[in-house]
Design a protein around this motif. Structure first.
Motif, PDB file in Angstrom:
ATOM      1  N   TYR A  32      40.969 111.342  56.884  1.00 52.50           N
ATOM      2  CA  TYR A  32      41.327 110.053  57.479  1.00 52.50           C
ATOM      3  C   TYR A  32      40.123 109.118  57.511  1.00 52.50           C
ATOM      4  O   TYR A  32      39.024 109.522  57.900  1.00 52.50           O
ATOM      5  CB  TYR A  32      41.868 110.249  58.899  1.00 52.50           C
ATOM      6  CG  TYR A  32      43.168 111.017  58.939  1.00 52.50           C
ATOM      7  CD1 TYR A  32      44.364 110.419  58.570  1.00 52.50           C
ATOM      8  CD2 TYR A  32      43.196 112.361  59.327  1.00 52.50           C
ATOM      9  CE1 TYR A  32      45.559 111.114  58.594  1.00 52.50           C
ATOM     10  CE2 TYR A  32      44.380 113.071  59.358  1.00 52.50           C
ATOM     11  CZ  TYR A  32      45.561 112.442  58.984  1.00 52.50           C
ATOM     12  OH  TYR A  32      46.740 113.139  59.008  1.00 52.50           O
ATOM     13  N   ALA A  33      40.346 107.870  57.108  1.00 50.93           N
ATOM     14  CA  ALA A  33      39.262 106.888  57.060  1.00 50.93           C
ATOM     15  C   ALA A  33      39.131 106.091  58.352  1.00 50.93           C
ATOM     16  O   ALA A  33      38.185 105.327  58.515  1.00 50.93           O
ATOM     17  CB  ALA A  33      39.488 105.929  55.887  1.00 50.93           C
ATOM     18  N   SER A  40      32.528  99.592  52.546  1.00 49.92           N
ATOM     19  CA  SER A  40      31.439 100.579  52.531  1.00 49.92           C
ATOM     20  C   SER A  40      31.895 101.934  53.052  1.00 49.92           C
ATOM     21  O   SER A  40      31.509 102.985  52.510  1.00 49.92           O
ATOM     22  CB  SER A  40      30.254 100.072  53.356  1.00 49.92           C
ATOM     23  OG  SER A  40      29.711  98.915  52.780  1.00 49.92           O
ATOM     24  N   ASP A  41      32.715 101.923  54.112  1.00 49.05           N
ATOM     25  CA  ASP A  41      33.264 103.184  54.642  1.00 49.05           C
ATOM     26  C   ASP A  41      34.034 103.922  53.555  1.00 49.05           C
ATOM     27  O   ASP A  41      33.877 105.138  53.369  1.00 49.05           O
ATOM     28  CB  ASP A  41      34.216 102.920  55.818  1.00 49.05           C
ATOM     29  CG  ASP A  41      33.522 102.365  57.044  1.00 49.05           C
ATOM     30  OD1 ASP A  41      32.304 102.608  57.188  1.00 49.05           O
ATOM     31  OD2 ASP A  41      34.202 101.698  57.847  1.00 49.05           O
ATOM     32  N   CYS A  46      34.892 108.142  49.527  1.00 53.20           N
ATOM     33  CA  CYS A  46      35.327 108.484  48.171  1.00 53.20           C
ATOM     34  C   CYS A  46      34.193 109.169  47.391  1.00 53.20           C
ATOM     35  O   CYS A  46      34.443 110.099  46.617  1.00 53.20           O
ATOM     36  CB  CYS A  46      35.811 107.234  47.437  1.00 53.20           C
ATOM     37  SG  CYS A  46      37.391 106.598  48.065  1.00 53.20           S
ATOM     38  N   SER A  47      32.980 108.711  47.605  1.00 55.42           N
ATOM     39  CA  SER A  47      31.837 109.342  46.937  1.00 55.42           C
ATOM     40  C   SER A  47      31.684 110.788  47.385  1.00 55.42           C
ATOM     41  O   SER A  47      31.364 111.675  46.583  1.00 55.42           O
ATOM     42  CB  SER A  47      30.555 108.563  47.240  1.00 55.42           C
ATOM     43  OG  SER A  47      30.619 107.258  46.724  1.00 55.42           O
ATOM     44  N   ALA A  48      31.904 111.030  48.669  1.00 53.85           N
ATOM     45  CA  ALA A  48      31.713 112.368  49.224  1.00 53.85           C
ATOM     46  C   ALA A  48      32.842 113.316  48.843  1.00 53.85           C
ATOM     47  O   ALA A  48      32.612 114.511  48.598  1.00 53.85           O
ATOM     48  CB  ALA A  48      31.592 112.286  50.746  1.00 53.85           C
ATOM     49  N   HIS A  49      34.087 112.800  48.789  1.00 52.24           N
ATOM     50  CA  HIS A  49      35.249 113.693  48.657  1.00 52.24           C
ATOM     51  C   HIS A  49      35.911 113.654  47.285  1.00 52.24           C
ATOM     52  O   HIS A  49      36.734 114.531  46.986  1.00 52.24           O
ATOM     53  CB  HIS A  49      36.286 113.343  49.731  1.00 52.24           C
ATOM     54  CG  HIS A  49      35.826 113.635  51.126  1.00 52.24           C
ATOM     55  ND1 HIS A  49      35.833 114.896  51.657  1.00 52.24           N
ATOM     56  CD2 HIS A  49      35.341 112.819  52.093  1.00 52.24           C
ATOM     57  CE1 HIS A  49      35.384 114.854  52.895  1.00 52.24           C
ATOM     58  NE2 HIS A  49      35.075 113.598  53.190  1.00 52.24           N
ATOM     59  N   LYS A  50      35.634 112.631  46.469  1.00 52.17           N
ATOM     60  CA  LYS A  50      36.240 112.504  45.142  1.00 52.17           C
ATOM     61  C   LYS A  50      37.763 112.737  45.197  1.00 52.17           C
ATOM     62  O   LYS A  50      38.296 113.674  44.620  1.00 52.17           O
ATOM     63  CB  LYS A  50      35.593 113.497  44.155  1.00 52.17           C
ATOM     64  CG  LYS A  50      34.098 113.288  43.982  1.00 52.17           C
ATOM     65  CD  LYS A  50      33.780 111.939  43.343  1.00 52.17           C
ATOM     66  CE  LYS A  50      32.315 111.801  42.948  1.00 52.17           C
ATOM     67  NZ  LYS A  50      31.420 111.598  44.079  1.00 52.17           N
ATOM     68  N   PRO A  51      38.472 111.858  45.895  1.00 54.45           N
ATOM     69  CA  PRO A  51      39.900 112.098  46.109  1.00 54.45           C
ATOM     70  C   PRO A  51      40.741 111.975  44.843  1.00 54.45           C
ATOM     71  O   PRO A  51      40.414 111.211  43.936  1.00 54.45           O
ATOM     72  CB  PRO A  51      40.295 111.009  47.112  1.00 54.45           C
ATOM     73  CG  PRO A  51      39.329 109.908  46.836  1.00 54.45           C
ATOM     74  CD  PRO A  51      38.029 110.600  46.502  1.00 54.45           C
ATOM     75  N   THR A  52      41.827 112.738  44.825  1.00 54.62           N
ATOM     76  CA  THR A  52      42.842 112.624  43.781  1.00 54.62           C
ATOM     77  C   THR A  52      43.800 111.481  44.092  1.00 54.62           C
ATOM     78  O   THR A  52      44.375 110.869  43.189  1.00 54.62           O
ATOM     79  CB  THR A  52      43.625 113.946  43.684  1.00 54.62           C
ATOM     80  OG1 THR A  52      42.721 114.986  43.317  1.00 54.62           O
ATOM     81  CG2 THR A  52      44.755 113.868  42.680  1.00 54.62           C
ATOM     82  N   ALA A  53      43.968 111.206  45.394  1.00 59.25           N
ATOM     83  CA  ALA A  53      44.943 110.196  45.813  1.00 59.25           C
ATOM     84  C   ALA A  53      44.436 109.476  47.055  1.00 59.25           C
ATOM     85  O   ALA A  53      43.668 110.030  47.847  1.00 59.25           O
ATOM     86  CB  ALA A  53      46.294 110.851  46.097  1.00 59.25           C
ATOM     87  N   ALA A  63      37.814  97.688  42.996  1.00 58.67           N
ATOM     88  CA  ALA A  63      37.233  98.453  41.890  1.00 58.67           C
ATOM     89  C   ALA A  63      36.083  99.341  42.355  1.00 58.67           C
ATOM     90  O   ALA A  63      35.926 100.472  41.880  1.00 58.67           O
ATOM     91  CB  ALA A  63      36.751  97.490  40.801  1.00 58.67           C
ATOM     92  N   ARG A  64      35.287  98.832  43.291  1.00 57.12           N
ATOM     93  CA  ARG A  64      34.136  99.618  43.762  1.00 57.12           C
ATOM     94  C   ARG A  64      34.602 100.909  44.446  1.00 57.12           C
ATOM     95  O   ARG A  64      34.016 101.978  44.254  1.00 57.12           O
ATOM     96  CB  ARG A  64      33.309  98.757  44.726  1.00 57.12           C
ATOM     97  CG  ARG A  64      31.985  99.391  45.105  1.00 57.12           C
ATOM     98  CD  ARG A  64      31.039  98.388  45.774  1.00 57.12           C
ATOM     99  NE  ARG A  64      29.977  99.126  46.436  1.00 57.12           N
ATOM    100  CZ  ARG A  64      29.776  99.129  47.742  1.00 57.12           C
ATOM    101  NH1 ARG A  64      30.565  98.420  48.537  1.00 57.12           N
ATOM    102  NH2 ARG A  64      28.788  99.832  48.274  1.00 57.12           N
ATOM    103  N   VAL A  65      35.662 100.804  45.226  1.00 57.05           N
ATOM    104  CA  VAL A  65      36.210 101.998  45.890  1.00 57.05           C
ATOM    105  C   VAL A  65      36.760 102.965  44.835  1.00 57.05           C
ATOM    106  O   VAL A  65      36.519 104.182  44.901  1.00 57.05           O
ATOM    107  CB  VAL A  65      37.302 101.598  46.900  1.00 57.05           C
ATOM    108  CG1 VAL A  65      37.964 102.839  47.494  1.00 57.05           C
ATOM    109  CG2 VAL A  65      36.716 100.723  48.009  1.00 57.05           C
ATOM    110  N   MET A  66      37.484 102.428  43.864  1.00 58.44           N
ATOM    111  CA  MET A  66      38.047 103.284  42.809  1.00 58.44           C
ATOM    112  C   MET A  66      36.945 104.022  42.057  1.00 58.44           C
ATOM    113  O   MET A  66      37.049 105.233  41.799  1.00 58.44           O
ATOM    114  CB  MET A  66      38.867 102.432  41.840  1.00 58.44           C
ATOM    115  CG  MET A  66      40.090 101.774  42.451  1.00 58.44           C
ATOM    116  SD  MET A  66      40.920 100.659  41.267  1.00 58.44           S
ATOM    117  CE  MET A  66      41.816  99.581  42.381  1.00 58.44           C
TER     118      MET A  66
END
Length: 316
Positions: A32-33, A40-41, A46-53, A63-66
């Protein structure tokens, strides 16, 4: 090692999901975010967890979040119907699916639309305030009776059609403008936007926000409205030039406006609408009902599963 580390990660831009949705997503690790995630959050998560979804409840996905997902992201699924908070071009360029839980909150939004229409037509908040201040305005008040009046709906999707059905039950004439509607329900006439603005006693917005229709309600279009009309917006705040609307409410061009969405959210304070007694405001909660919370969660989860399953099959 925790078995959950082997699960694909799904980030929710919020604090919670309906239990029914979580059960559908039991094969994912849910992160949960929070309720007000910044760009930035989300990049950090996303950098830490590399989510699939990602399931989007609050905030925006750009784009930066993606790119922070390291190429793992397959689907961005909206907890609701409005996908304007997702950069769809950036997603398409990266081969990331974007999905909406279409229709999941249609009943809730349509009901809230009517709550705002009736509150505007009958001065409900204003009369309540006057009563609490010790006044009895029976001899001076007149409501706007809806029977025989014309309502104009901009957008005739799942929500607009529900609003139209209720309008027919109120013995109203129903006009609608929707360039994508091939046909209209019985009792609804499809018309051009200019005709709708000029003819309607109540104008209600039910269209998505696009680059083409941003600030479609502006000084020029408001001048075409019938004097004393009501405007209701349970769609997106960006559809309205808020300064122009405030002027129309102040000078009597509009009788009232019922607004559930705003150009900037949360609505800044102070805001020009706060000083207008004929602006009835709610904090973008039209789609937030007990049933819609479950339906949107299940719809968002189903969209995630459909895309991830299709990826799995194509990889196999």
């Amino acid at each position: 090692m925790n078995a959950s580390t082997h699960k694909p990660v799904l980030i929710v831009t919020g604090n919670d999901l309906a239990p029914e949705a979580l059960e559908m997503l039991r094969d994912f690790e849910i992160v949960y975010a929070g309720r007000t995630p910044t760009e930035s959050d989300l990049v950090t998560l996303c950098s830490a967890h590399k989510p699939t979804a990602i399931i989007v409840r609050y905030g925006k996905i750009n784009a930066r979040v993606m790119d922070a997902c390291g190429g793992q992201l397959q689907v961005i699924s909206k907890h609701g119907s409005g996908i304007d908070v997702i950069d769809q071009s950036a997603a398409a360029e990266r081969g990331i699916a974007v999905r909406a839980a279409a229709g999941a909150n249609a009943a809730a939004v349509a009901e809230h639309t009517w709550a705002l229409i009736l509150a505007c037509a009958n001065s409900v908040p204003q009369l309540d305030g006057r009563m609490r201040a010790g006044h009895w305005d029976k001899s001076t008040h007149k409501s706007l009776e809806l029977a025989g009046r014309t309502i104009g709906l901009v957008g005739l999707g799942a929500i607009g059609r529900r609003v139209a059905a209720a309008a027919s039950a109120f013995d109203m004439r129903v006009l609608a403008h929707d360039p994508y509607a091939k046909e209209a329900p019985d009792g609804v006439s499809l018309v051009g936007l200019d005709d709708l603005f000029a003819s309607a006693d109540i104008v209600s917005l039910h269209c998505p926000l696009t680059d083409e229709n941003r600030q479609m309600i502006n000084a020029a279009t408001l001048a075409r409205f019938k004097r004393g009309a009501i405007l209701v917006n349970t769609a997106r705040g960006g559809l309205i030039d808020e300064v122009a609307l405030a002027a129309a409410l102040s000078n009597g061009q509009l009788l009232a406006a019922g607004l559930d969405s705003f150009d900037v959210e949360p609505m800044p304070s102070p805001h020009v609408f706060q000083g207008l007694s004929n602006a009835i405001l709610s904090p973008h909660i039209g789609g937030v009902s007990d049933a819609a919370y479950v339906n949107m969660g299940k719809g968002a989860a189903a969209n995630v599963l459909a895309v991830v399953d299709s990826h799995a099959h194509s990889a196999a």
